[in-house]
Design a protein around this motif. Structure first.
Motif, PDB file in Angstrom:
ATOM      1  N   LYS A 106      26.231  34.581  50.258  1.00 61.09           N
ATOM      2  CA  LYS A 106      26.544  35.469  49.134  1.00 61.09           C
ATOM      3  C   LYS A 106      25.570  36.640  49.009  1.00 61.09           C
ATOM      4  CE  LYS A 106      28.429  31.597  46.381  1.00 61.09           C
ATOM      5  NZ  LYS A 106      29.765  32.002  45.968  1.00 61.09           N
ATOM      6  N   SER A 107      24.537  36.682  49.839  1.00 58.19           N
ATOM      7  CA  SER A 107      23.457  37.651  49.660  1.00 58.19           C
ATOM      8  C   SER A 107      23.921  39.101  49.808  1.00 58.19           C
ATOM      9  CB  SER A 107      22.324  37.367  50.651  1.00 58.19           C
ATOM     10  OG  SER A 107      22.797  37.443  51.988  1.00 58.19           O
ATOM     11  N   GLN A 108      24.986  39.335  50.558  1.00 57.46           N
ATOM     12  CA  GLN A 108      25.456  40.706  50.765  1.00 57.46           C
ATOM     13  C   GLN A 108      25.945  41.356  49.473  1.00 57.46           C
ATOM     14  OE1 GLN A 108      28.314  40.068  54.086  1.00 57.46           O
ATOM     15  NE2 GLN A 108      27.119  41.618  55.148  1.00 57.46           N
ATOM     16  N   THR A 109      26.505  40.555  48.564  1.00 63.08           N
ATOM     17  CA  THR A 109      27.165  41.160  47.400  1.00 63.08           C
ATOM     18  C   THR A 109      26.710  40.626  46.043  1.00 63.08           C
ATOM     19  OG1 THR A 109      28.971  39.544  47.619  1.00 63.08           O
ATOM     20  CG2 THR A 109      29.281  41.698  48.670  1.00 63.08           C
ATOM     21  N   GLU A 110      25.897  39.576  46.015  1.00 64.13           N
ATOM     22  CA  GLU A 110      25.603  38.942  44.737  1.00 64.13           C
ATOM     23  C   GLU A 110      24.820  39.833  43.769  1.00 64.13           C
ATOM     24  OE1 GLU A 110      23.488  35.359  45.542  1.00 64.13           O
ATOM     25  OE2 GLU A 110      21.881  36.351  46.651  1.00 64.13           O
TER      26      GLU A 110
ATOM     27  N   GLU B 166      44.707  44.495  37.075  1.00 67.58           N
ATOM     28  CA  GLU B 166      43.603  44.736  37.994  1.00 67.58           C
ATOM     29  C   GLU B 166      42.635  43.573  37.907  1.00 67.58           C
ATOM     30  OE1 GLU B 166      42.054  48.450  36.627  1.00 67.58           O
ATOM     31  OE2 GLU B 166      40.861  47.545  35.015  1.00 67.58           O
ATOM     32  N   ARG B 167      41.791  43.437  38.926  1.00 75.12           N
ATOM     33  CA  ARG B 167      40.824  42.342  38.942  1.00 75.12           C
ATOM     34  C   ARG B 167      39.648  42.697  39.844  1.00 75.12           C
ATOM     35  NH1 ARG B 167      41.364  36.864  40.905  1.00 75.12           N
ATOM     36  NH2 ARG B 167      39.127  37.246  41.024  1.00 75.12           N
ATOM     37  N   ILE B 168      38.557  41.924  39.717  1.00 67.93           N
ATOM     38  CA  ILE B 168      37.395  42.101  40.589  1.00 67.93           C
ATOM     39  C   ILE B 168      37.638  41.354  41.892  1.00 67.93           C
ATOM     40  CG2 ILE B 168      34.914  41.777  40.862  1.00 67.93           C
ATOM     41  CD1 ILE B 168      34.667  41.778  37.828  1.00 67.93           C
ATOM     42  N   VAL B 169      37.379  42.030  43.006  1.00 66.37           N
ATOM     43  CA  VAL B 169      37.561  41.445  44.339  1.00 66.37           C
ATOM     44  C   VAL B 169      36.278  41.647  45.136  1.00 66.37           C
ATOM     45  CG1 VAL B 169      38.909  41.496  46.473  1.00 66.37           C
ATOM     46  CG2 VAL B 169      40.015  42.009  44.287  1.00 66.37           C
ATOM     47  N   THR B 170      35.740  40.584  45.710  1.00 65.85           N
ATOM     48  CA  THR B 170      34.592  40.691  46.615  1.00 65.85           C
ATOM     49  C   THR B 170      35.095  41.031  48.011  1.00 65.85           C
ATOM     50  OG1 THR B 170      33.322  39.053  45.361  1.00 65.85           O
ATOM     51  CG2 THR B 170      32.627  39.483  47.618  1.00 65.85           C
ATOM     52  N   VAL B 171      34.578  42.106  48.585  1.00 64.28           N
ATOM     53  CA  VAL B 171      34.956  42.512  49.949  1.00 64.28           C
ATOM     54  C   VAL B 171      33.701  42.399  50.809  1.00 64.28           C
ATOM     55  CG1 VAL B 171      36.034  44.279  51.374  1.00 64.28           C
ATOM     56  CG2 VAL B 171      36.590  44.134  48.937  1.00 64.28           C
ATOM     57  N   THR B 172      33.712  41.482  51.756  1.00 66.42           N
ATOM     58  CA  THR B 172      32.495  41.192  52.512  1.00 66.42           C
ATOM     59  C   THR B 172      32.843  40.549  53.846  1.00 66.42           C
ATOM     60  OG1 THR B 172      30.324  40.112  52.350  1.00 66.42           O
ATOM     61  CG2 THR B 172      32.201  38.920  51.432  1.00 66.42           C
TER      62      THR B 172
ATOM     63  N   LYS C  53      31.210  45.157  48.993  1.00 73.22           N
ATOM     64  CA  LYS C  53      31.261  45.584  47.599  1.00 73.22           C
ATOM     65  C   LYS C  53      31.962  44.539  46.742  1.00 73.22           C
ATOM     66  CE  LYS C  53      31.724  50.423  48.960  1.00 73.22           C
ATOM     67  NZ  LYS C  53      31.480  51.691  48.356  1.00 73.22           N
ATOM     68  N   ASN C  54      31.730  44.662  45.445  1.00 79.37           N
ATOM     69  CA  ASN C  54      32.544  43.993  44.435  1.00 79.37           C
ATOM     70  C   ASN C  54      33.347  45.087  43.755  1.00 79.37           C
ATOM     71  OD1 ASN C  54      31.469  41.171  44.528  1.00 79.37           O
ATOM     72  ND2 ASN C  54      29.566  42.194  43.967  1.00 79.37           N
ATOM     73  N   LEU C  55      34.650  45.082  43.969  1.00 72.94           N
ATOM     74  CA  LEU C  55      35.498  46.178  43.521  1.00 72.94           C
ATOM     75  C   LEU C  55      36.487  45.740  42.449  1.00 72.94           C
ATOM     76  CD1 LEU C  55      36.439  47.806  46.959  1.00 72.94           C
ATOM     77  CD2 LEU C  55      34.814  48.691  45.273  1.00 72.94           C
ATOM     78  N   ILE C  56      36.696  46.615  41.464  1.00 73.74           N
ATOM     79  CA  ILE C  56      37.785  46.416  40.510  1.00 73.74           C
ATOM     80  C   ILE C  56      39.000  47.106  41.120  1.00 73.74           C
ATOM     81  CG2 ILE C  56      38.625  46.817  38.178  1.00 73.74           C
ATOM     82  CD1 ILE C  56      35.687  47.006  37.296  1.00 73.74           C
ATOM     83  N   VAL C  57      39.978  46.295  41.527  1.00 77.31           N
ATOM     84  CA  VAL C  57      41.106  46.784  42.321  1.00 77.31           C
ATOM     85  C   VAL C  57      42.413  46.637  41.548  1.00 77.31           C
ATOM     86  CG1 VAL C  57      42.359  46.513  44.502  1.00 77.31           C
ATOM     87  CG2 VAL C  57      39.894  46.119  44.432  1.00 77.31           C
ATOM     88  N   LYS C  58      43.256  47.644  41.623  1.00 82.52           N
ATOM     89  CA  LYS C  58      44.584  47.572  41.012  1.00 82.52           C
ATOM     90  C   LYS C  58      45.440  46.564  41.783  1.00 82.52           C
ATOM     91  CE  LYS C  58      44.210  51.289  38.234  1.00 82.52           C
ATOM     92  NZ  LYS C  58      44.331  51.264  36.769  1.00 82.52           N
ATOM     93  N   ILE C  59      46.130  45.696  41.062  1.00 79.76           N
ATOM     94  CA  ILE C  59      47.048  44.765  41.707  1.00 79.76           C
ATOM     95  C   ILE C  59      48.113  45.579  42.440  1.00 79.76           C
ATOM     96  CG2 ILE C  59      48.746  42.933  41.334  1.00 79.76           C
ATOM     97  CD1 ILE C  59      45.827  42.143  40.715  1.00 79.76           C
ATOM     98  N   GLY C  60      48.410  45.186  43.673  1.00 78.74           N
ATOM     99  CA  GLY C  60      49.400  45.906  44.470  1.00 78.74           C
ATOM    100  C   GLY C  60      48.801  46.834  45.503  1.00 78.74           C
ATOM    101  N   THR C  61      47.468  47.019  45.458  1.00 82.28           N
ATOM    102  CA  THR C  61      46.790  47.862  46.440  1.00 82.28           C
ATOM    103  C   THR C  61      46.801  47.177  47.806  1.00 82.28           C
ATOM    104  OG1 THR C  61      45.315  48.708  44.716  1.00 82.28           O
ATOM    105  CG2 THR C  61      44.610  49.018  46.998  1.00 82.28           C
ATOM    106  N   GLN C  62      47.054  47.931  48.860  1.00 80.71           N
ATOM    107  CA  GLN C  62      47.061  47.336  50.194  1.00 80.71           C
ATOM    108  C   GLN C  62      45.668  46.879  50.599  1.00 80.71           C
ATOM    109  OE1 GLN C  62      48.768  50.340  52.804  1.00 80.71           O
ATOM    110  NE2 GLN C  62      50.733  49.308  52.803  1.00 80.71           N
ATOM    111  N   VAL C  63      45.594  45.722  51.224  1.00 78.94           N
ATOM    112  CA  VAL C  63      44.324  45.199  51.716  1.00 78.94           C
ATOM    113  C   VAL C  63      43.670  46.186  52.671  1.00 78.94           C
ATOM    114  CG1 VAL C  63      43.304  43.411  53.188  1.00 78.94           C
ATOM    115  CG2 VAL C  63      44.923  42.772  51.379  1.00 78.94           C
ATOM    116  N   ARG C  64      44.463  46.826  53.514  1.00 73.70           N
ATOM    117  CA  ARG C  64      43.914  47.779  54.483  1.00 73.70           C
ATOM    118  C   ARG C  64      43.141  48.903  53.793  1.00 73.70           C
ATOM    119  NH1 ARG C  64      45.307  48.551  59.632  1.00 73.70           N
ATOM    120  NH2 ARG C  64      47.247  47.363  59.367  1.00 73.70           N
ATOM    121  N   ALA C  65      43.698  49.409  52.684  1.00 72.74           N
ATOM    122  CA  ALA C  65      43.043  50.497  51.959  1.00 72.74           C
ATOM    123  C   ALA C  65      41.706  50.043  51.376  1.00 72.74           C
ATOM    124  CB  ALA C  65      43.962  51.006  50.855  1.00 72.74           C
TER     125      ALA C  65
END
Length: 446
Positions: A17-21, A289-295, A303-315
Motif C-alpha cells: 500500500k506504500s505507493q498510495t497510502e 462517483e467514487r474514490i478509486v485507487t490506481v496502482t 493515485k487515489n482518484l475521485i472518478v465519475k461512474i461510467g469512465t473508461q478504465v483505459r482513460a
C-alpha cells in the motif's frame, strides 16, 4: 497497549500500500463519454428511464430499481444519451448500459437534501432517500444499502459495524476517505444507526492505517455528535474485512452457518458506503462517483482518484501515466477477490475500489496431490476444511460438499494462498456453488 481485535485463520500477504497510502485524493476530470451499466449491484438490473437522444443532467436518475433487491442508477455527466444497449461490463459480459456524450456543461439535476432535519425524520423517510440515491455497498459486494438497512422486525440489530479494514493488498481508497472525509463517514454511521435503532457503533480499522485511526479517535473524543461511536483497532490480516470475521473479532459473536450478520444482531457497512449515505442525506447527492485507487508495477504515477461512474478504465490508466507496453494484467478491485479485466474499455462501476496494473503474470503452477498438511484449514476464516470439500467436488459429490458447509465459503482465496501443493481450492468451490445454483434453477423450471 489497547486491545487489538482479530479472528482465527487468515493469511498475511504483503500490504503493498506504500505507493498510495499517503497520497491525497484527486478529482479526475469528467470524460467526454461515459458508459453507465444498469447492473452495478447484487440483484435485478435497473430499468432504463431514458432513451437515445434525450438530454440528461449530472445526478439525474437514468435507471430505476427493478425489484426488492435492486438499486437506482444515475448519470455522472450532463449530456446526450447516445445509446441504450448491451455494452461490455467488467464482469466480462455485455450488460444493458446507458451511453452518454458529455456536453461539458456539468449542469446538475436539482438535489433535495434532508440537511440537518434528518435527525427528526422517520427512519422510513431516510431509507427512501438512500434508495432513491442508488447507494450500494462500496466495499465490493455492491448490495443495495437500503435493503441491508431493512432487516425484518424479528431480527433486531443492536450493533452497527463500519468496515474500515480494507484488508486487500494495494487498495487505499477507504484509507484516504477515512482520513480526508472523516466527519462525513462518521455522520453517515450515525444516520445508519438511527435507521437500525442500534445501540452500539464500532469503527473497525486495521492497525496499518495509524493516521486514519488517529483521525477517528480525535473526532469521537472531541465531537459530541460521535460519543456513541467506539473505535476497534484490528490486527492487519486478510480477510479481516469479511463481515463474519469483523463481527467475530469485534463482538465475539458468530454468524450461524448459512446465516447473515443480522442473525447475530449486527449490520456491517463499508466506510465508503457510510460517506455515500451522508452525501445522500445531508446533500441530496446520488452515488455517481467514487474514490478509486490506481496502482501497480506498470503505473508510473499511482493515485487515489475521485472518478465519475461510467469512465473508461483505459482513460483512468492514461491519467496515471501507465506504460501500456508493460501491461500484462489489470484487476478491478483487490488482487485477492477482484475481477481480472479482459477489456480496458469497460467502465468504472460503483464497486470499483481499485484498478491494479501488473507488468507480469504469474505462470500457472503445477498442482500436486493434497498432502493433508492442514494449512488450508488453519487459513480458512470460515473455519471450514477446504481440502475435504474440494475432494468432494472433484468427485462430483456435490451434496457431500454442501453437507460440509460449501455454501459458507466466502471465496476469499486464503486457502489457495496457503496451499503448498498449489491446488486451486477456491476454483473447486466456485464450481461447486455454480452446480448447486444450477440444480436449484433446473428444479424451479421443471
Amino acid at each position: 497497549m489497547p486491545k487489538k481485535f482479530t479472528f482465527k485463520g487468515g493469511v498475511h500477504p504483503s500490504h503493498s500500500k506504500s505507493q498510495t497510502e499517503q497520497l491525497r485524493t484527486e478529482r479526475f476530470d469528467a470524460p467526454s463519454k461515459v458508459v453507465i451499466p444498469l447492473s452495478q449491484h447484487i440483484g435485478a438490473p435497473a430499468l432504463a428511464l431514458v432513451k437515445q437522444g434525450e438530454r440528461v443532467l449530472v445526478g439525474q436518475a437514468i435507471g430505476e430499481a427493478a425489484g426488492a433487491v435492486s438499486a437506482a442508477v444515475h448519470s455522472s455527466v450532463a449530456g446526450t444519451v447516445t445509446a441504450v444497449k448491451p455494452l461490455p461490463h467488467p464482469s466480462g459480459r455485455d450488460v444493458l448500459a446507458v451511453e452518454i456524450e458529455n456536453d461539458g456543461s456539468n449542469e446538475a439535476a436539482r438535489f433535495e437534501p434532508f440537511g440537518r432535519s434528518w435527525r427528526d425524520a422517520a427512519p422510513g423517510e431516510i431509507l427512501q432517500k438512500i434508495a432513491e440515491c442508488g447507494i450500494v455497498g462500496l466495499g465490493g459486494a455492491s448490495f443495495p444499502t437500503h435493503v441491508k438497512l431493512s432487516p425484518p422486525t424479528s431480527k433486531p440489530i443492536d450493533t452497527l459495524i463500519i468496515n474500515g479494514a480494507e484488508c486487500e493488498p494495494y487498495l487505499t481508497s477507504d484509507h484516504r476517505l477515512m482520513v480526508e472525509y472523516c466527519k462525513d463517514f462518521l455522520v453517515g454511521a450515525i444516520i445508519m444507526r438511527k435507521i437500525l435503532h442500534a445501540k452500539d457503533i464500532y469503527i473497525g480499522i486495521e492497525d496499518n492505517k495509524p493516521d486514519a485511526i488517529a483521525e477517528v479517535a480525535k473526532l469521537i473524543s472531541n465531537d459530541e455528535r460521535f460519543t456513541a461511536i467506539k473505535l476497534a483497532v484490528l490486527k492487519s490480516k486478510y480477510p479481516q474485512g469479511g463481515e463474519k470475521q469483523l463481527i467475530t473479532a469485534i463482538t465475539g459473536r458468530k454468524v450461524p452457518s448459512g446465516g447473515l450478520p443480522m442473525d447475530a444482531g449486527c449490520d456491517v457497512q463499508n466506510a465508503g458506503t457510510a460517506a455515500a449515505v451522508y452525501d445522500a442525506i445531508a446533500k441530496g447527492l446520488p452515488l455517481y462517483e467514487r474514490i478509486v485507487t490506481v496502482t501497480g508495477p506498470a503505473v508510473k504515477s499511482p493515485k487515489n482518484l475521485i472518478v465519475k461512474i461510467g469512465t473508461q478504465v483505459r482513460a483512468v490508466l492514461e491519467a496515471c501515466d501507465t506504460d501500456f507496453s508493460l501491461v500484462k494484467k489489470v484487476i478491478m478491485g483487490g488482487p485477492m477477490m477482484g475481477l481480472t479485466l479482459s477489456n480496458l474499455d469497460v467502465p468504472v462501476i460503483k464497486s470499483a475500489s481499485g484498478i491494479l496494473v501488473y507488468d507480469k503474470t504469474t505462470p500457472a503452477e503445477k498442482s500436486y496431490p493434497c498432502i493433508n498438511c492442514g494449512f488450508c484449514v488453519s487459513a480458512c476464516p470460515a473455519r471450514l476444511i477446504p481440502s475435504r470439500i474440494a475432494k468432494f467436488i472433484g468427485k462430483n459429490l456435490i451434496d457431500d460438499a454442501v453437507e460440509w458447509d460449501l455454501m459458507d465459503c466466502m471465496e476469499c482465496g486464503a486457502c489457495s494462498y496457503n496451499c503448498p501443493s498449489k491446488i486451486n481450492l477456491v476454483h473447486y468451490f466456485k464450481l461447486g456453488k455454480y452446480t448447486v445454483h444450477a440444480k436449484k434453477r433446473a428444479a424451479q423450471t421443471a
